[in-house]
Motif scaffolding. Structure first.
Motif, PDB file in Angstrom:
ATOM      1  N   SER A  61      22.966 -18.343   4.517  1.00 26.91           N
ATOM      2  CA  SER A  61      22.188 -17.235   5.058  1.00 26.91           C
ATOM      3  C   SER A  61      21.071 -16.868   4.092  1.00 26.91           C
ATOM      4  N   ASP A  62      20.135 -16.048   4.553  1.00 24.18           N
ATOM      5  CA  ASP A  62      19.068 -15.579   3.685  1.00 24.18           C
ATOM      6  C   ASP A  62      19.639 -14.824   2.487  1.00 24.18           C
ATOM      7  N   ALA A  63      20.697 -14.061   2.731  1.00 19.70           N
ATOM      8  CA  ALA A  63      21.319 -13.302   1.642  1.00 19.70           C
ATOM      9  C   ALA A  63      21.914 -14.235   0.601  1.00 19.70           C
ATOM     10  N   GLU A  64      22.558 -15.293   1.053  1.00 16.31           N
ATOM     11  CA  GLU A  64      23.156 -16.253   0.123  1.00 16.31           C
ATOM     12  C   GLU A  64      22.078 -17.002  -0.656  1.00 16.31           C
ATOM     13  N   ILE A  65      20.984 -17.317   0.016  1.00 18.11           N
ATOM     14  CA  ILE A  65      19.886 -17.992  -0.674  1.00 18.11           C
ATOM     15  C   ILE A  65      19.271 -17.065  -1.709  1.00 18.11           C
ATOM     16  N   GLY A  66      19.168 -15.795  -1.373  1.00 19.28           N
ATOM     17  CA  GLY A  66      18.672 -14.817  -2.332  1.00 19.28           C
ATOM     18  C   GLY A  66      19.575 -14.711  -3.543  1.00 19.28           C
ATOM     19  N   GLN A  67      20.877 -14.749  -3.304  1.00 16.30           N
ATOM     20  CA  GLN A  67      21.847 -14.707  -4.397  1.00 16.30           C
ATOM     21  C   GLN A  67      21.707 -15.941  -5.282  1.00 16.30           C
ATOM     22  N   GLN A  68      21.491 -17.092  -4.655  1.00 14.77           N
ATOM     23  CA  GLN A  68      21.311 -18.325  -5.410  1.00 14.77           C
ATOM     24  C   GLN A  68      20.074 -18.243  -6.293  1.00 14.77           C
ATOM     25  N   LYS A  69      18.966 -17.772  -5.745  1.00 16.59           N
ATOM     26  CA  LYS A  69      17.726 -17.675  -6.516  1.00 16.59           C
ATOM     27  C   LYS A  69      17.878 -16.718  -7.697  1.00 16.59           C
ATOM     28  N   GLU A  70      18.634 -15.644  -7.484  1.00 13.56           N
ATOM     29  CA  GLU A  70      18.852 -14.707  -8.584  1.00 13.56           C
ATOM     30  C   GLU A  70      19.663 -15.374  -9.692  1.00 13.56           C
ATOM     31  N   MET A  71      20.659 -16.171  -9.295  1.00 12.87           N
ATOM     32  CA  MET A  71      21.439 -16.889 -10.295  1.00 12.87           C
ATOM     33  C   MET A  71      20.554 -17.872 -11.051  1.00 12.87           C
ATOM     34  N   GLN A  72      19.686 -18.560 -10.325  1.00 18.39           N
ATOM     35  CA  GLN A  72      18.760 -19.482 -10.981  1.00 18.39           C
ATOM     36  C   GLN A  72      17.853 -18.737 -11.952  1.00 18.39           C
ATOM     37  N   ARG A  73      17.275 -17.634 -11.481  1.00 14.05           N
ATOM     38  CA  ARG A  73      16.348 -16.874 -12.319  1.00 14.05           C
ATOM     39  C   ARG A  73      17.010 -16.437 -13.621  1.00 14.05           C
ATOM     40  N   ARG A  74      18.211 -15.893 -13.508  1.00 11.02           N
ATOM     41  CA  ARG A  74      18.928 -15.453 -14.708  1.00 11.02           C
ATOM     42  C   ARG A  74      19.234 -16.630 -15.628  1.00 11.02           C
ATOM     43  N   SER A  75      19.651 -17.715 -15.027  1.00 10.64           N
ATOM     44  CA  SER A  75      20.008 -18.896 -15.813  1.00 10.64           C
ATOM     45  C   SER A  75      18.800 -19.452 -16.550  1.00 10.64           C
ATOM     46  N   PHE A  76      17.656 -19.525 -15.878  1.00 10.62           N
ATOM     47  CA  PHE A  76      16.459 -20.056 -16.501  1.00 10.62           C
ATOM     48  C   PHE A  76      15.996 -19.163 -17.657  1.00 10.62           C
ATOM     49  N   THR A  77      16.100 -17.849 -17.455  1.00  8.64           N
ATOM     50  CA  THR A  77      15.702 -16.905 -18.507  1.00  8.64           C
ATOM     51  C   THR A  77      16.552 -17.096 -19.759  1.00  8.64           C
TER      52      THR A  77
END
Length: 383
Positions: free
Chosen positions: A211-227
């Motif tokens: 879902s869009d919500a799950e994709i948003g959650q994934q992107k947030e995990m990516q963003r935090r991980s990359f930082t």
């Protein structure tokens, strides 16, 4: 072939996965399938010669296979460059030996082919994850140099064929040496590592029904991980965040899937570890911010670039035009770029392009893939 941000990884015969519920950092693991073909190319009565070789780049020894026509030569040659993650000389995925098939096809056409085990795999020393794209380019140039010293190889006609991350390495190597005559880029990128990870993460999640919500959650995990990866700090906080996400995903599982987890603590620990370890490496930190465009803008040797229409890992829609534009800046007038219909990241005929199809799909390249590569190279080397 561990972590493989582009291509995946295998360890024995078992799947070793990251936190796939959230599609963590857009990466995934592949397993060496037990139901795939054991050997893609028969070795019975090969119409060419096959030789085990080694060469060195500093203190790293790389081991591989050289296939060459049985006639005296000197022959044109190519070096095959694998995608990300530790992979063997055949770039073997789910029992399909991609590079063995490519080498067989080209060698039958009169082109010698060198394919070799990545650092830390098979007969090669070193470690993929302690190295970077620059190190891999130097490995390739060591291979080119070793070929150029042979009497049966035409040192003026040695090219590179790179797949996925290998198609990032190939242009870099070509700009570092005058000894590279041409390059073939298979699913190569023309955007930064961070951009490709976001893109592939979303595409794979969507085709998997997220879902869009799950994709948003994934992107947030990516963003935090990359930082955290860039700063090389905040690992404990990231670990706790991932742990919370795993537990949340477990709670959302159907009861039968939850009940199948025999040891919840061990399961969570494994998911957290597999999420943290791959990005806590020199390779990942370098890859994250590496932009292929400045290098592509310097490539002046002939280029063939192939993309898969259904490739979700290196989508042609995000990479084809930037690559074309970058090569135009170089003033390169020998550039061929094609998108192969129905091809996925492995250039196999796909339904959706999802990596979930890799294990069960027919292990045969899409029509025209091998022929396009072979005919293009043959024209550049005068065969």
């Amino acid at each position: 072939p561990g972590l493989a941000v582009f291509d995946g990884s295998h360890d024995g015969d078992s799947i070793t996965g990251e936190f796939t519920q959230a599609g963590f950092v857009g990466s995934f693991a592949l397993a060496r399938a037990t139901n795939g073909p054991d050997d893609t190319v028969s070795h019975d009565s090969l119409p060419y010669l096959e030789e085990e070789v080694t060469f060195a780049n500093g203190d790293v020894t790389l081991a591989g296979t050289l296939t060459r026509p049985s006639t005296p030569g000197p022959h044109p040659a190519v070096v095959l460059i694998s995608g990300s993650g530790p992979q063997n000389r055949d770039e073997e995925l789910f029992g399909f030996k991609l590079f063995q098939v490519v080498a067989d096809h080209l060698t039958r056409q009169g082109i010698a082919v060198l394919r070799y085990d990545d650092r830390g795999v098979g007969g090669s020393t070193g470690s993929v994850f302690l190295a970077t794209t620059v190190d891999f380019a130097q490995d390739v140039l060591a291979a080119v140099s070793a070929l150029g010293e042979r009497a049966d190889i035409d040192g003026m006609k040695i090219g590179l064929v790179g797949h996925s991350e290998g198609a990032i390495v190939a242009p870099l190597a070509a700009t570092m040496s005058q000894d590279v005559a041409f390059i073939v880029l298979l699913a190569g990128t023309a955007i930064s590592g961070e951009e490709i990870l976001y893109a592939q993460g979303e595409l794979i999640a969507r085709v998997s029904g997220a879902s869009d919500a799950e994709i948003g959650q994934q992107k947030e995990m990516q963003r935090r991980s990359f930082t955290v990866a860039r700063a090389d700090s905040g690992w404990e906080q990231l670990e706790e965040y991932i742990r919370d996400q795993v537990l949340e995903a477990v709670d959302a599982m159907p009861a039968n899937e939850r009940d199948a987890i025999r040891d919840l603590d061990a399961f969570v620990d494994t998911q957290v570890k597999s999420g943290i370890q791959p990005i806590r490496t020199p390779w990942f930190r370098h890859f994250l911010d590496y932009d292929p465009v400045p290098v592509l803008q310097q490539v002046r040797v002939p280029v063939l670039a192939l993309f898969g229409e259904l490739d979700l890992q290196v989508p042609h829609s995000a990479n084809e035009q930037p690559m074309k534009a970058a090569l135009a800046v170089a003033g390169n007038d020998d550039v061929t770029i094609r998108v192969l219909p129905r091809a996925n990241h492995l250039f196999l005929t796909a339904v959706s392009g999802s990596p979930a199809e890799y294990a069960t799909m027919e292990k045969v390249f899409v029509p025209g893939f091998l022929e396009t590569i072979g005919e293009w190279i043959a024209k550049r080397v005068g065969l």
